[in-house]
Design an enzyme around this catalytic site. Sequence first.
Site, mmCIF file in Angstrom:
data_model
loop_
_atom_site.group_PDB
_atom_site.id
_atom_site.type_symbol
_atom_site.label_atom_id
_atom_site.label_comp_id
_atom_site.label_asym_id
_atom_site.label_seq_id
_atom_site.Cartn_x
_atom_site.Cartn_y
_atom_site.Cartn_z
ATOM 1 N N GLU A 328 57.467 62.452 89.064
ATOM 2 C CA GLU A 328 58.867 62.855 88.952
ATOM 3 C C GLU A 328 59.669 62.085 87.903
ATOM 4 O O GLU A 328 60.801 61.705 88.127
ATOM 5 C CB GLU A 328 59.554 62.731 90.328
ATOM 6 C CG GLU A 328 58.946 63.660 91.355
ATOM 7 C CD GLU A 328 59.628 63.567 92.710
ATOM 8 O OE1 GLU A 328 59.867 64.623 93.295
ATOM 9 O OE2 GLU A 328 59.917 62.451 93.175
HETATM 10 C C1 ACM Z 1 56.031 62.246 95.450
HETATM 11 O O1 ACM Z 1 56.254 62.743 96.574
HETATM 12 N N1 ACM Z 1 56.967 62.240 94.525
HETATM 13 C C2 ACM Z 1 54.742 61.675 95.119
#
Ligand code: ACM
Length: 693
Positions: A328
């Site tokens: 992310e």
């Molecule tokens: C995640 O849940 N961003 C690995």
Amino acid sequence: MCRPKLFATLLAVFVSAIPVLSAPTVSPRIDVMPLPASVIPAEGRLPVTAAFAVALRGHDDARLRAGLARALRRAEERTGLTFARTPQAEYAFAGEPSAATLVIDCAAAAAAVPEFGEDESYTLEVNSGQAVLAAANGRGVLHGLETMLQLLRSDADGWFLPALRIDDRPRFPWRGLMIDVCRHWQPAEVIRRNLDAMALAKLNVLHLHLTEDQGFRIESRRFPRLHELGSDGQFFTQAEMRELIAYAAERGIRVVPEFDIPGHATSWLVGHPEIGSAPGPYAIERRWGIFDPVLDPTNPRTYEILEGFLAEMAALFPDPYLHIGGDENNGVHWTANAAIQQHIREHGLVDNAGLHAQFNNRIHAMLARGGKRLVGWDEILHPDLAAGSVVHSWRGPEGIAAATARGFATILSNGYYIDLGHPAAAHYLNDPIPADSTLTAEQRRLVLGGEATMWAEWVSPETIDSRIWPRTAAIAERLWSPPEVRDIDDMYRRLAVVARRLEERGSRHESYLPPALRRLAGDDASADELAALRRFVDLLEPVKLYQRGEHQPDSTQFTPLTGLVDCARPDSAPARAFAAAVAAWRAEPSAEHLVALRESLREFAALGAQVHDGLGARAVRLREAQPLAAVLRDSSALALEAVGFLERGEHPPAGWRESTLATLAAAARPQAAVEFPHLTAVRTLIESAAAQP
Ligand code: ACM
């Protein structure tokens, strides 16, 4: 943490129409979880009395003896018996094997620090005279002892082990639980009791998510500004971490640390803003979501800090696998930084993803120099990813295939996100290599196993166990037991038993609740009111996926997690029982089934009325329960109408179906971040009543 947009794909497998294959033949049924690879029952039983004596045959060492002593103590606590001790107050293990109740036959020492892929198998043979537990090493012995403790039971004649032969070994070598200790700090005591619970469930990897936007939770001696400024003083000292690693090793559990970079990295930048991609200053993030701060992969100082820090951590954590997160990274600060974009152009990296891949490969080389293997979330998968990296799949069911097709070993967490509040059954059927998998034999060898993930936006040290256990035991079974073990009813039956054993072992998934409910109810609540409140919250579940953030949008790291939703737990057992009763009636529409449903619904209606008029009206912290209590009362009244029509075989009047379903739909909308899962079965009753000729 994952973004709401992805939630539709996060839980890949729901309870589906996959046929239930029979478990390994077990008769009489045993309550062990995970179910062993093979159980052959026999006639008879081995009495367990105060004369219970253990003899060690074969390899013997201090860790083995400590493990045995813990197991014997648990057997004593369970049975109330006191076993014989030496004058030094220790259990004696050196007796004559032929005279022992339990013989331990251990072939060799386990590795000093548990190793990936070590033999974890054992056999346990119980007859009316003796039990023999044999294993290649001490890790197998520990697993066998856990099985034996789960087999221990009593009847009017006393305590005993049933006669049987078990041959057991895990299906996957990597069976983990990830705990996020960053968003809400989880101190060592929480970790220790979860390590005990993991050992009971035969999990063997504790993955600690140690750095995040919201906290830097490990002491760095080389760069102390990291934890000093990034943690509010809530971090593991290195001495504490060494103790936790040793505690885990004693239980056959590896500790894999995660330092999430280059994104999810705000807390790094509080003390070292010079390695950020935007000028700063930075402050510890207190909210939940995906944030822009990201390390600058074009800055030599970034690598100087990472090289020093990772070398320090490589020395602290003995496991050869080291997780660097990598998830992310939204690229916002990279895109906004002209020098970073110029670096991308000059190095032919194409885009931010190319820059991320270049960064990962530099980290990979750093780790390789220290003898460590890089693990990262899905997003590290890129054409340039260095060979030997391990891809941790979380975003979708396709992750495993994508990683293994390119020759990368992989770990599955997609479908094991226990923070999302789904029932155990949903996780249970999620298989790293499902029966219809199209993976080649070579790809299958690269699937190391899986991990349950406990992200910590909505858990405190008080509530975390109730979000991990007992559901994670069902995931542990998926990762340990043969793939044909998929009978959901049998899983729930055994899960209820193992839930009790987990509490006895120190998990607080059940015991946190009475004091939490008393706190909500206030000091003048009567015992009867508290009992009703307990039944009421047991019918509730927290909302699923990422909906809690929508219900409580102003929540931060400082918001107390002591509300109604924190008392509601995933996978309501009474809701499941009600749904099962409705299903039983549909399978066999007898009057008796309708009588039972009527009884349950009357109880629900009375419970709703009691909470509505009592604590819901009086206790300031239960105001949010009052409208929910009205929902329970009124939806039960509607369902009773439906049962009435069904009992009389009478078609409801025109418009009843539409108006009743509309009322129910409004009632079923979650509020206060909780919902009544049994309303799905109520709807079925209403539809069934309306469908009568
Ligand atoms: C995640 O849940 N961003 C690995």
